[in-house]
Design a protein around this motif. Structure first.
Motif: not given
Length: 255
Positions: A85-89, A101-120
């Motif tokens: 990981r880059t950081q925990t989300v 709202f609960i999703g499954e796991a961070p993606g690459a954008d979330e791993d970089r920014q540290g926030e869930p659901f920030v990509g497309r």
């Protein structure tokens, strides 16, 4: 078609022929908080090192407050995901949110920014929230996993188990009126089932010993790949809104 229905369809990318009006916030429900602290999306304090922090004792997570829980998650080394990981989300939103709202796991954008659901997919989720009359900052958003699986693979069962105590504590701290499981994997993990998404949608499930109301919706990433399913997603949103309104009126929503 009224303006609210048109807003649902437009936010999901379904062609409509009416002009969208300004977003309207949801009506307050009895006893619902008007304000709540916002969870910062930034990384955890550097004062707690993942290399030196011990694993918490069994059951200790259930007594942690927000700050301590965030630090514990940031220091977690329970599975191999900590090494990639880059950081925990951790999660983001209003601590006293009525919707979670609960999703499954961070993606690459979330791993970089540290926030869930920030990509497309996150942008589409934000549009879906807007269609419900919910500003993103008024809900709480988290994931089953707090670390990104390499290559965005599906979470493994043992990884979800290691993270489950953290998520359960977040749910307890938020104490939402309604939980929305975003996608098949999140729904199956939360409900501990292998049932197909088609069997889980359209129902109100009871989560955990407290039987918290939970509904299941399509994952935005799936909708980006399968835009033909957006009308079904709209029905999911309508159901979620109706369930929330019934909860606000004190009605029984679990069967």
């Amino acid at each position: 078609m009224d303006a609210r229905h048109a807003a649902y369809l437009e936010a999901l990318g379904i062609d409509v022929y009416v002009r969208r009006g300004p977003a309207v916030g949801p009506a307050a429900t009895p006893g619902s908080p008007q304000q709540g602290a916002l969870e910062s999306p930034g990384p955890a304090s550097a004062g707690l090192s993942a290399a030196t922090a011990p694993l918490e004792a069994p059951g200790a997570v259930a007594s942690l407050d927000w700050d301590a829980l965030r630090e514990t998650v940031a220091a977690c080394r329970r599975c191999d995901l900590h090494s990639t990981r880059t950081q925990t989300v951790f999660g983001v939103g209003k601590h006293a949110a009525r919707w979670m709202f609960i999703g499954e796991a961070p993606g690459a954008d979330e791993d970089r920014q540290g926030e869930p659901f920030v990509g497309r997919a996150g942008q589409l989720l934000t549009s879906m929230l807007r269609a419900l009359g919910l500003p993103r900052e008024d809900v709480y958003i988290a994931n089953v996993l707090k670390c990104r699986p390499p290559g965005n693979r599906d979470p493994r069962p043992e990884e979800a188990r290691f993270c489950r105590g953290y998520l359960d504590r977040q749910i307890e701290l938020v104490d939402p009126a309604l939980i929305v499981a975003v996608g098949r994997i999140a729904a199956q993990s939360l409900l501990e089932t292998d049932a197909a998404l088609s069997k889980l949608r359209g129902k109100v499930h009871g989560l955990g010993a407290r039987r918290r109301p939970l509904v299941v919706i399509y994952h935005p990433a799936y909708l980006l790949r399968s835009p033909g399913e957006k009308r079904k997603a709209w029905l999911d949103l309508l159901q979620a809104k109706q369930v929330f309104e019934r909860i606000g009126r004190g009605e029984q929503v679990l069967t």
